[in-house]
Design a protein around this motif. Sequence first.
Motif, PDB file in Angstrom:
ATOM      1  N   ASP A 108     -20.182  39.011   3.805  1.00 44.95           N
ATOM      2  CA  ASP A 108     -20.797  40.173   4.057  1.00 44.95           C
ATOM      3  C   ASP A 108     -20.701  40.122   5.463  1.00 44.95           C
ATOM      4  OD1 ASP A 108     -21.732  39.960   1.504  1.00 44.95           O
ATOM      5  OD2 ASP A 108     -23.951  39.069   1.668  1.00 44.95           O
ATOM      6  N   THR A 109     -19.836  39.982   6.043  1.00 44.95           N
ATOM      7  CA  THR A 109     -19.389  41.084   7.663  1.00 44.95           C
ATOM      8  C   THR A 109     -17.723  40.831   7.175  1.00 44.95           C
ATOM      9  OG1 THR A 109     -18.275  38.441   8.169  1.00 44.95           O
ATOM     10  CG2 THR A 109     -21.035  39.038   8.927  1.00 44.95           C
ATOM     11  N   LYS A 110     -16.713  41.497   8.294  1.00 48.09           N
ATOM     12  CA  LYS A 110     -16.042  42.041   8.242  1.00 48.09           C
ATOM     13  C   LYS A 110     -15.099  41.012   8.343  1.00 48.09           C
ATOM     14  CE  LYS A 110     -16.883  44.028  12.854  1.00 48.09           C
ATOM     15  NZ  LYS A 110     -18.062  44.448  12.189  1.00 48.09           N
ATOM     16  N   TRP A 111     -15.614  39.958   9.056  1.00 45.42           N
ATOM     17  CA  TRP A 111     -15.125  38.339   8.978  1.00 45.42           C
ATOM     18  C   TRP A 111     -14.201  37.726   8.189  1.00 45.42           C
ATOM     19  CZ3 TRP A 111     -12.416  38.325  13.876  1.00 45.42           C
ATOM     20  CH2 TRP A 111     -13.150  39.096  14.974  1.00 45.42           C
ATOM     21  N   ARG A 169     -23.997  19.466  19.397  1.00 47.03           N
ATOM     22  CA  ARG A 169     -22.877  18.847  18.583  1.00 47.03           C
ATOM     23  C   ARG A 169     -22.522  19.888  17.850  1.00 47.03           C
ATOM     24  NH1 ARG A 169     -24.066  13.881  18.342  1.00 47.03           N
ATOM     25  NH2 ARG A 169     -24.043  13.566  16.470  1.00 47.03           N
ATOM     26  N   VAL A 170     -21.063  19.401  17.776  1.00 45.56           N
ATOM     27  CA  VAL A 170     -19.736  20.002  17.265  1.00 45.56           C
ATOM     28  C   VAL A 170     -21.125  21.254  16.254  1.00 45.56           C
ATOM     29  CG1 VAL A 170     -17.675  19.993  15.914  1.00 45.56           C
ATOM     30  CG2 VAL A 170     -18.187  18.506  17.569  1.00 45.56           C
ATOM     31  N   LYS A 171     -21.649  20.645  15.121  1.00 47.75           N
ATOM     32  CA  LYS A 171     -21.472  21.965  14.359  1.00 47.75           C
ATOM     33  C   LYS A 171     -22.591  22.820  14.540  1.00 47.75           C
ATOM     34  CE  LYS A 171     -25.260  21.354  10.042  1.00 47.75           C
ATOM     35  NZ  LYS A 171     -26.258  20.527   9.665  1.00 47.75           N
ATOM     36  N   GLU A 172     -23.200  22.833  16.252  1.00 45.81           N
ATOM     37  CA  GLU A 172     -23.545  24.382  16.727  1.00 45.81           C
ATOM     38  C   GLU A 172     -23.195  24.582  16.878  1.00 45.81           C
ATOM     39  OE1 GLU A 172     -26.697  20.864  15.740  1.00 45.81           O
ATOM     40  OE2 GLU A 172     -25.936  20.358  16.954  1.00 45.81           O
ATOM     41  N   ILE A 173     -21.920  24.060  17.811  1.00 48.57           N
ATOM     42  CA  ILE A 173     -20.451  24.643  18.644  1.00 48.57           C
ATOM     43  C   ILE A 173     -20.114  25.046  17.942  1.00 48.57           C
ATOM     44  CG2 ILE A 173     -18.325  24.232  19.249  1.00 48.57           C
ATOM     45  CD1 ILE A 173     -19.518  21.717  20.890  1.00 48.57           C
ATOM     46  N   ASN A 202      -8.996  20.426  15.576  1.00 52.40           N
ATOM     47  CA  ASN A 202      -8.654  20.918  15.180  1.00 52.40           C
ATOM     48  C   ASN A 202      -9.629  21.557  14.422  1.00 52.40           C
ATOM     49  OD1 ASN A 202      -6.237  21.029  16.311  1.00 52.40           O
ATOM     50  ND2 ASN A 202      -5.106  20.269  14.879  1.00 52.40           N
ATOM     51  N   VAL A 203     -10.289  23.032  14.274  1.00 51.12           N
ATOM     52  CA  VAL A 203     -12.164  23.268  13.432  1.00 51.12           C
ATOM     53  C   VAL A 203     -10.886  24.613  12.474  1.00 51.12           C
ATOM     54  CG1 VAL A 203     -14.067  24.113  13.764  1.00 51.12           C
ATOM     55  CG2 VAL A 203     -12.910  22.822  15.121  1.00 51.12           C
ATOM     56  N   GLY A 204     -11.709  24.754  11.660  1.00 53.06           N
ATOM     57  CA  GLY A 204     -11.570  25.882  11.204  1.00 53.06           C
ATOM     58  C   GLY A 204     -12.585  26.657  11.146  1.00 53.06           C
ATOM     59  N   ILE A 205     -13.238  28.190  11.379  1.00 52.70           N
ATOM     60  CA  ILE A 205     -14.525  28.654  11.256  1.00 52.70           C
ATOM     61  C   ILE A 205     -14.027  29.622  10.234  1.00 52.70           C
ATOM     62  CG2 ILE A 205     -16.301  29.723  12.204  1.00 52.70           C
ATOM     63  CD1 ILE A 205     -15.433  28.149  14.822  1.00 52.70           C
ATOM     64  N   PRO A 206     -14.779  29.875   9.227  1.00 52.90           N
ATOM     65  CA  PRO A 206     -14.727  30.476   7.942  1.00 52.90           C
ATOM     66  C   PRO A 206     -15.510  32.588   9.071  1.00 52.90           C
ATOM     67  CG  PRO A 206     -16.069  29.349   7.723  1.00 52.90           C
ATOM     68  CD  PRO A 206     -15.705  28.400   8.878  1.00 52.90           C
ATOM     69  N   ILE A 222     -20.184  29.796  17.419  1.00 55.56           N
ATOM     70  CA  ILE A 222     -18.611  30.887  17.688  1.00 55.56           C
ATOM     71  C   ILE A 222     -18.678  31.098  16.013  1.00 55.56           C
ATOM     72  CG2 ILE A 222     -16.462  30.374  17.422  1.00 55.56           C
ATOM     73  CD1 ILE A 222     -16.125  28.224  19.492  1.00 55.56           C
ATOM     74  N   GLN A 223     -18.974  31.147  15.245  1.00 54.70           N
ATOM     75  CA  GLN A 223     -19.284  31.560  14.113  1.00 54.70           C
ATOM     76  C   GLN A 223     -19.655  33.287  14.032  1.00 54.70           C
ATOM     77  OE1 GLN A 223     -21.100  30.703  10.294  1.00 54.70           O
ATOM     78  NE2 GLN A 223     -19.520  31.753   8.883  1.00 54.70           N
ATOM     79  N   GLU A 224     -21.324  32.834  14.685  1.00 50.74           N
ATOM     80  CA  GLU A 224     -21.882  34.260  15.117  1.00 50.74           C
ATOM     81  C   GLU A 224     -21.645  34.695  16.024  1.00 50.74           C
ATOM     82  OE1 GLU A 224     -25.359  35.799  14.394  1.00 50.74           O
ATOM     83  OE2 GLU A 224     -24.771  34.298  13.078  1.00 50.74           O
TER      84      GLU A 224
END
Length: 158
Positions: free
Chosen positions: A51-54, A109-113, A43-47, A117-119
Motif C-alpha cells: 500500500d505504498t508507491k514502492w 541485527r540484520v533484520k532490524e537494519i 546481498n539483500v532484497g528489500i520489498p 531501510i524498508q521504512e
Amino acid sequence: MPNPLCLNRLQQERKDWRKDHPFGFWAKPQKNPDGSLNLMKWNVGIPGKKDTKWEGAVFPVTLTFPEEYPSRPPACHFPAGFYHPNIYPSGKVCLSLVNEGESWKPAIRVKEIVLGIQELLDDPNPRSPAQEKAYHDFVRNKDLYNKKVKEQVKRYIS
C-alpha cells in the motif's frame, strides 16, 4: 581476516535469518571465488511496503560488514544512482540506524537494519538529505517525485 567475534556474530545472524525473517525479504552472504561464503558481504532484497508507491518491487541492497562488527555498523548500499532523498548518488544509505555516530548499537541485527531501510523508502527524512535532485523533488514537487519513484519501481518489479 575478520575477528572471531565478528564471524561468530555473522554466522549466528545467518542462522537466525534462515529461521525467521520478514516475509518477502531475502538475505544471503556473497560467495567467494572458491565457492565458500563471504560472511562480510551480504546481498539483500528489500520489498516495497504494501500500500505504498514502492509496493511490487524488491530492491537490491548490499550490506558490507566491517571487521569490528557488531561494534561498528555495516555499510548499506543500493545500486549507484538509486533515486531517493536519503540515498547518496553512490547508493550509500543515509539512515541514523546504521550511522555509527547516531543510533547504531551493537544489539541491532540484520533484520532490524533491513526493516529500517524498508521504512525509509516510503518515509524519507528531509532533515538528512543525501541526494540533491531527489530531495529537491520530494520537498518542492511531489508529483514529479512520485512519478520518478514509480519509474524506478518498474525497474525492480519482483
